[in-house]
Design an enzyme around this catalytic site. Structure first.
Site, PDB file in Angstrom:
ATOM      1  N   SER A  56       6.010   2.869  -0.231  1.00  0.00           N
ATOM      2  CA  SER A  56       6.441   2.550  -1.591  1.00  0.00           C
ATOM      3  C   SER A  56       6.703   3.779  -2.454  1.00  0.00           C
ATOM      4  CB  SER A  56       5.387   1.673  -2.276  1.00  0.00           C
ATOM      5  OG  SER A  56       5.271   0.428  -1.643  1.00  0.00           O
TER       6      SER A  56
ATOM      7  N   HIS B  97      -0.623   3.193  -9.199  1.00  0.00           N
ATOM      8  CA  HIS B  97      -0.226   2.970  -7.820  1.00  0.00           C
ATOM      9  C   HIS B  97       1.197   3.480  -7.616  1.00  0.00           C
ATOM     10  CE1 HIS B  97      -0.440   0.341  -4.050  1.00  0.00           C
ATOM     11  NE2 HIS B  97      -1.545   1.086  -4.035  1.00  0.00           N
TER      12      HIS B  97
END
Length: 533
Positions: free
Chosen positions: A112, A173
């Protein structure tokens, strides 16, 4: 990052004093990935040449591959009492759809950090790094200087637009961090995560970069007139903002010591001092009290770590808003700005449910993303708002067998023309949904927290599912290859778009083209340059 940022500062100041101010540093604008995507977009048919986007909303379904979308579509339809296959998720009705190639520069199957950096900067990069190009070594702060990338969020801030992001993961994140941070390691979420060598080299952790975002951007672009910081930040991850001392625990702390920081910085207090008119909230009650018309800045950290899965949200001690509720509130706040807004919305726990091998939560969080998109459509003007919905990558999640139409998508395969479950060559029934690798079979009955899967070792081989209710929330699908967690997939993902410039997503594209579609539709770079004249 003192070393990296000081170099970037020199570069940016040099650029901004130019009479024809340039926003992007040369290493970004001349990067082959950037140039190739820009040229690819220029060659596409421009179907809405005279329309420009005042606002941009980017939705990321983390790990939301095509099989996930298909299964979620069917589940939503079946939840409504229909066969399911004919159903459409909200964004599937968008007029323009394309495919995005998700590989990282150094990885066939991506992560990601690299994928979101590509989406938000126009430059593909390596796995594990955030906001910097591929000419770095992961985890090495000394290699960062001169490789930082300007993002869509940066451009929107420079252009004087309202900005924000909401996520169901920690706000530090990888996906949300790519909006605002420059880090050679996605796991450096607070200072305790940094090795001594990185601290000595002047690196800054991701949480600190978020709190310092406005100050850092102003230093980089001293002639920009309208930088006022990120208006809306909502998600989880309080632990990365609090000192590692029990007296700083939140009322709903899950750990004896909630905070992770060992540098004595209380970043939530620092944020409140920086934005005295802002609102910090940690629970649903505080969220509900936020008045959008008067909210100047909002920092909402609803959990020590990630927020709950949508189906598990009722178990949160202090209460959490849903993704669609956060999206609606964020839009109400950001719409106050006459210059328009940029908002990123991430359904991050789709990815986590897949890693745990639990289709139930992955699909329900995908349906909730669809609900959030509905809210965006309902609360914006389609003539002036570009909405893009995509995934950063997929998962090794499959739909298999020959189940009849309307067969429960979470159930066992029942073949066309038959009544009972079909049997595999081993004489056991099997489910439509499965994983190519991962933790494998678990039967946790009505447990709605998919993460309980990690309490047991990976299970290989087949299980007799005859007496197992595979439609329960706590059922985890079988996996072919036993691993400590299920992995990402490497195939293309879908991109859906509506509004001014949406036709740019048509075709099979490199993932970094998405930045260019947004930049062109909203004229972000041009608007940012105009603020420096």
């Amino acid at each position: 990052m003192k070393t990296a940022i000081s170099c970037w500062l020199v570069l940016c100041v040099a650029l901004t004093v130019n009479a024809h101010a340039q926003i992007l540093p040369p290493h970004q604008s001349s990067n082959p990935w950037y140039q190739d995507a820009r040229q690819a977009l220029a060659q596409k048919p421009n179907l809405q040449a005279n329309s420009k986007a005042k606002n941009v909303i980017l939705f990321i379904g983390d790990g939301m591959g095509v099989s996930t979308i298909t299964a979620a579509r069917i589940l939503e339809g079946q939840n409504k009492g229909h066969a399911g296959e004919e159903n459409q998720l909200s964004f599937e009705a968008f007029p323009f759809t394309g495919l995005s190639k998700t590989y990282n520069v150094n990885a066939q199957t991506p992560d990601s950090a690299g994928t979101m950096t590509a989406i938000i900067s126009g430059v593909k990069t390596d796995a594990g790094v955030i906001g910097i190009d591929e000419n770095v070594r992961r985890g090495n702060c000394q290699t960062v200087a001169g490789h930082e990338l300007v993002t869509t969020l940066d451009l929107a801030e420079l252009a004087g637009m309202a900005t924000g992001f909401v996520t169901t993961t920690r706000v530090t994140h990888a996906t949300p961090a790519a909006l605002y941070a420059k880090s050679p390691e996605r796991n450096w979420e607070d200072n305790s995560d940094l090795p001594e060598t990185a601290i000595a080299a002047g690196c800054s952790d991701i949480a600190a970069q978020l709190i310092d975002y406005e100050r850092r951007l102003k230093k980089h672009y001293p002639k920009a007139k309208h930088i006022d910081g990120i208006e809306v930040v909502m998600g989880g991850g309080r632990r990365h903002f609090l000192p590692s001392l029990p007296e700083f625990n939140s009322p709903d702390a899950a750990s004896d010591i909630e905070g992770d920081r060992n540098d004595e910085r209380h970043l939530i207090n620092e944020w409140q001092q920086r934005y005295p008119d802002g609102a910090y909230v940690y629970d649903k009650a505080g969220f509900d009290l936020i008045e959008p018309s008067s909210a100047q800045q909002v920092l909402a950290l609803f959990n020590e770590s990630h927020m709950h899965y949508e189906a598990d949200r009722h178990n949160d001690q202090a209460g959490e808003p849903s993704l669609s509720e956060m999206t609606t509130k964020a839009l109400a706040i950001l719409k106050q700005r006459e210059e328009g807004f940029f908002l990123m919305v991430e359904a991050g726990r789709i990815d986590h449910a897949h890693h745990a091998g639990n289709a139930f939560n992955a699909l329900n969080d995908t349906i909730e993303l669809s609900n959030a998109v509905k809210q965006a459509i309902a609360h914006t003007d389609p003539a002036e708002t570009l909405i893009v919905v995509t995934a950063d990558h997929s998962h090794v999640f499959t739909m298999a067998g020959y189940p009849k139409r309307g067969n429960p998508i979470l159930g066992k395969v029942v073949n066309v023309g038959e009544i009972g479950p079909a049997k595999a060559a081993d004489g056991k029934p099997y489910t439509t949904l499965a994983y190519a690798n991962g933790l494998g079979f678990r039967h946790h009955h009505d447990e709605t927290d998919a993460d309980t899967a990690y309490a047991e070792p990976a299970k290989s081989g087949r299980t007799n599912l005859t007496d197992i209710d595979t439609e329960q929330a706590g059922y985890h699908q079988e996996a072919l290859v036993p691993l400590s967690a299920e992995t990402h997939g490497g195939e293309d993902v879908a991109v859906y778009a509506t509004g001014p410039g949406a036709e740019g997503v048509l075709g099979v594209n490199e993932q970094n083209l998405i930045f260019h579609v947004i930049n062109q539709a909203a004229q972000l770079e041009r608007r940012a340059i105009a603020t420096m004249q």
